[in-house]
Design a protein around this motif. Structure first.
Motif, PDB file in Angstrom:
ATOM      1  N   GLU A   1      61.694  48.753  34.038  1.00 52.20           N
ATOM      2  CA  GLU A   1      61.966  49.140  32.651  1.00 52.20           C
ATOM      3  C   GLU A   1      61.632  50.600  32.399  1.00 52.20           C
ATOM      4  OE1 GLU A   1      63.646  47.913  30.096  1.00 52.20           O
ATOM      5  OE2 GLU A   1      64.169  46.399  31.588  1.00 52.20           O
ATOM      6  N   LYS A   2      60.474  51.033  32.922  1.00 52.28           N
ATOM      7  CA  LYS A   2      60.028  52.407  32.660  1.00 52.28           C
ATOM      8  C   LYS A   2      61.022  53.412  33.260  1.00 52.28           C
ATOM      9  CE  LYS A   2      56.415  55.688  32.699  1.00 52.28           C
ATOM     10  NZ  LYS A   2      55.710  56.396  33.737  1.00 52.28           N
ATOM     11  N   THR A   3      61.432  53.138  34.492  1.00 53.85           N
ATOM     12  CA  THR A   3      62.392  54.048  35.138  1.00 53.85           C
ATOM     13  C   THR A   3      63.713  54.046  34.387  1.00 53.85           C
ATOM     14  OG1 THR A   3      61.339  53.769  37.272  1.00 53.85           O
ATOM     15  CG2 THR A   3      63.635  54.464  37.302  1.00 53.85           C
ATOM     16  N   LYS A   4      64.130  52.867  33.996  1.00 60.25           N
ATOM     17  CA  LYS A   4      65.392  52.753  33.253  1.00 60.25           C
ATOM     18  C   LYS A   4      65.337  53.605  31.984  1.00 60.25           C
ATOM     19  CE  LYS A   4      67.246  48.393  33.282  1.00 60.25           C
ATOM     20  NZ  LYS A   4      67.410  47.085  32.679  1.00 60.25           N
ATOM     21  N   GLU A   5      64.217  53.484  31.305  1.00 57.59           N
ATOM     22  CA  GLU A   5      64.021  54.222  30.054  1.00 57.59           C
ATOM     23  C   GLU A   5      64.083  55.739  30.274  1.00 57.59           C
ATOM     24  OE1 GLU A   5      60.236  53.643  27.918  1.00 57.59           O
ATOM     25  OE2 GLU A   5      61.025  51.574  27.793  1.00 57.59           O
ATOM     26  N   GLN A   6      63.350  56.168  31.327  1.00 58.80           N
ATOM     27  CA  GLN A   6      63.316  57.604  31.627  1.00 58.80           C
ATOM     28  C   GLN A   6      64.706  58.125  31.995  1.00 58.80           C
ATOM     29  OE1 GLN A   6      60.607  59.955  31.747  1.00 58.80           O
ATOM     30  NE2 GLN A   6      59.681  58.406  30.478  1.00 58.80           N
ATOM     31  N   ILE A   7      65.401  57.355  32.819  1.00 58.79           N
ATOM     32  CA  ILE A   7      66.758  57.763  33.208  1.00 58.79           C
ATOM     33  C   ILE A   7      67.615  57.911  31.955  1.00 58.79           C
ATOM     34  CG2 ILE A   7      68.892  56.979  34.343  1.00 58.79           C
ATOM     35  CD1 ILE A   7      67.206  55.796  36.584  1.00 58.79           C
ATOM     36  N   LYS A   8      67.518  56.913  31.095  1.00 59.19           N
ATOM     37  CA  LYS A   8      68.343  56.930  29.878  1.00 59.19           C
ATOM     38  C   LYS A   8      68.012  58.145  29.008  1.00 59.19           C
ATOM     39  CE  LYS A   8      69.822  54.224  25.879  1.00 59.19           C
ATOM     40  NZ  LYS A   8      70.013  55.447  25.131  1.00 59.19           N
ATOM     41  N   GLN A   9      66.732  58.395  28.882  1.00 59.56           N
ATOM     42  CA  GLN A   9      66.309  59.513  28.030  1.00 59.56           C
ATOM     43  C   GLN A   9      66.912  60.842  28.510  1.00 59.56           C
ATOM     44  OE1 GLN A   9      62.022  59.967  27.794  1.00 59.56           O
ATOM     45  NE2 GLN A   9      62.300  62.145  27.341  1.00 59.56           N
TER      46      GLN A   9
END
Ligand code: MSP
Length: 494
Positions: A379-387
């Motif tokens: 989730e954290k990586t997904k969030e960072q990528i999205k940001q």
């Protein structure tokens, strides 16, 4: 229907060879074109050469070469430069191309004439050959010399056809203020609006044939040649078959026309007036780029500081020059080229930054993963990528390419930190499952980085995707990573 996206560069004079300023405009436009293709838009990208006029005719004569041969030779160098820079144009227009360009040019001339916007007038003025334009005292220095071209203008007294530019002042001003035709960036828009507030004068649209032989004859008066700007601006229409108004003409109006700040006036005044007169739509946006200097000094032949893009490519490679021009220079502003800064950017951002990041992932992956990985990231990586991806998209849409690149760098930084904090290189010996989970996250980051870099450094990005085992960038949800290491993507320079 797919959304069409028509984008153009200005067309370069072929009186000389291309320099880094020409390269800058092509690379900037190419990045936007490639980005829009990635968004799934149906892109048509046009570039080309401006081949008529006094400046070119004289340059050929000075070298003792026939004009057509001189033009052809120099055009080829521009075509070669585009190839070396990986410019993905869909069509290359040359204004001496009779079939493609002359007929469109004549057609628009007749439209303007039928509208009552072309008339003959005796005129006395001063003509700057460097500008290929009539100039007034305010364009000259106190000695009456044009500072840009370092030459006094020529006094011209002749009977010419004029175009009723004045008639369109109010309409153009309104279109710009209402953003029907966006002049970007805002500072340039303000400049143009204040110019329009002073009113526009009619412009000479032809030169007598005995003064200007090298050009397109006025359709119904063989003693006159169409003025080079009235000819050149039409390239944007002739490239999409204005003459026949065939299928390609669906691309009009242009979405973005990229021009240098020195030629904005032609594009924000004469060009829209011609279109209004011919009852055609106005381009949606004129995007203006700044000028590039060399080591802080204006580039000029007399100073001998002109940078040849072929030299830079030979030393550093295509993607390095593309990266430099896009990352170091803000599209809308003036920028600078320096070999020291290029080396710094190359070693820091490409060899050490991106290159190292990819190499760490692919080497460990190749060594310690059997088969492929392909789970969803945490989730954290997904969030960072999205940001960072959102930030990147916002900047690319806004033509803030250098800021879009900064967003990619931040994503690489996040990835690097992840490698260091997890001590990824020690994990295979300790805990294969955690290693694969971390590496899978990192592969998602690296693939997204490559995807974001595709418009900027296309061939390196494709190579990265290959080393990560991705053949179809579109199917992000189905990415399967198969790692393959290789030679350094960018080898360090001393
Ligand atoms: N032929 C005209 C344009 C006609 S468009 C219908 C012309 N040609 S040019 O060769 O002089 O310039 C081509 C482009 O290169 C222009 O957009 C111009 O602003 C750009 N540049 C020329 N020198 C430049 C720099 N030093 N830096 C960045 N761009 C510069 O004008």
């Amino acid at each position: 229907m797919e959304k069409t996206f028509y984008i153009t560069t200005s067309i370069d004079y072929v009186n000389g060879k291309p320099h880094i300023g020409h390269a800058l405009e092509k690379v900037q436009t190419d990045a936007i074109a490639r980005y829009n293709r990635l968004l799934g838009r149906k892109v048509f990208f046009v570039t080309g050469t401006d081949e008529h006029g006094t400046k070119i005719a004289r340059a050929a004569k000075e070298r003792g070469i026939e004009i057509p041969e001189f033009v052809e030779n120099n055009r080829q160098v521009f075509v070669d430069m585009d190839k070396e820079l990986d410019i993905s144009y869909d069509f290359f227009i040359s204004t001496s191309d009779k079939d493609q360009h002359w007929e469109s040019c004549k057609k628009i001339w007749m439209k303007l004439k039928d509208k009552g916007d072309i008339y003959k007038k005796k005129y006395k003025g001063t003509y700057c050959v460097g500008h290929e334009a009539f100039v007034t005292p305010k364009d000259l220095n106190k000695d009456g010399v044009c500072d840009i071209h370092n030459a006094a203008p020529e006094i011209v007294e002749e009977e010419n056809y004029f175009f009723k530019l004045s008639r369109y002042t109010t309409q153009i001003k309104r279109a710009i203020e209402d953003e029907e035709m966006v002049i970007w960036p805002k500072e340039r828009k303000n400049e143009i609006v204040s110019l329009l507030e002073q009113g526009l004068e009619d412009v000479s649209f032809s030169r007598p044939k005995d003064k200007l032989e090298w050009g397109i004859p006025v359709p119904d008066d063989k003693d006159h040649t169409i003025y080079v700007w009235a000819d050149a601006l039409v390239n944007y229409l002739s490239a999409i078959d204005y003459e026949s108004e065939g299928a390609k003409f669906e691309f009009w109006p242009a979405d973005i026309q990229v021009v240098g700040k020195d030629i904005l006036r032609f594009h924000a005044a004469i060009w829209p007036a011609m279109l209004l007169s011919a009852e055609l739509k106005l381009p949606k946006k004129i995007a203006t780029h700044g000028f590039i200097s060399v080591e802080g000094i204006k580039m000029s032949k007399s100073l001998g500081n002109v940078i040849d893009p072929f030299d830079v490519i030979k030393d550093y490679g295509t993607d390095a020059i593309r990266y430099y021009l896009l990352a170091e220079i803000s599209f809308a502003k003036d920028g600078d080229f320096s070999y020291d800064r290029l080396k710094e950017r190359y070693n820091g951002d490409l060899a050490f930054g991106l290159g190292n990041f990819i190499s760490r992932i692919t080497t460990l992956g190749e060594r310690h993963v059997k088969g492929s990985l392909g789970d969803e990231p945490s989730e954290k990586t997904k969030e960072q990528i999205k940001q960072y991806f959102d930030k990147y998209n916002e900047c690319m849409e806004g033509l803030r390419i250098n800021e879009a690149i900064s967003a990619i760098q931040l994503l690489i930084g996040f990835g690097d930190k992840k490698i260091n904090e997890s001590r990824l290189w020690e994990l295979p010996e300790k805990d294969q499952e955690t290693f694969e989970k971390e590496l899978n996250d990192l592969a998602h980051i690296a693939s997204t980085v490559a995807l974001m870099f595709l418009p900027i450094i296309p061939s390196s990005s494709k190579e990265i995707l290959k080393r990560l085992g991705i053949s179809d960038i579109e199917r992000k949800d189905e990415w399967k990573f198969l790692f393959k290491s290789g030679d350094p993507l960018f080898s360090h320079r001393d």
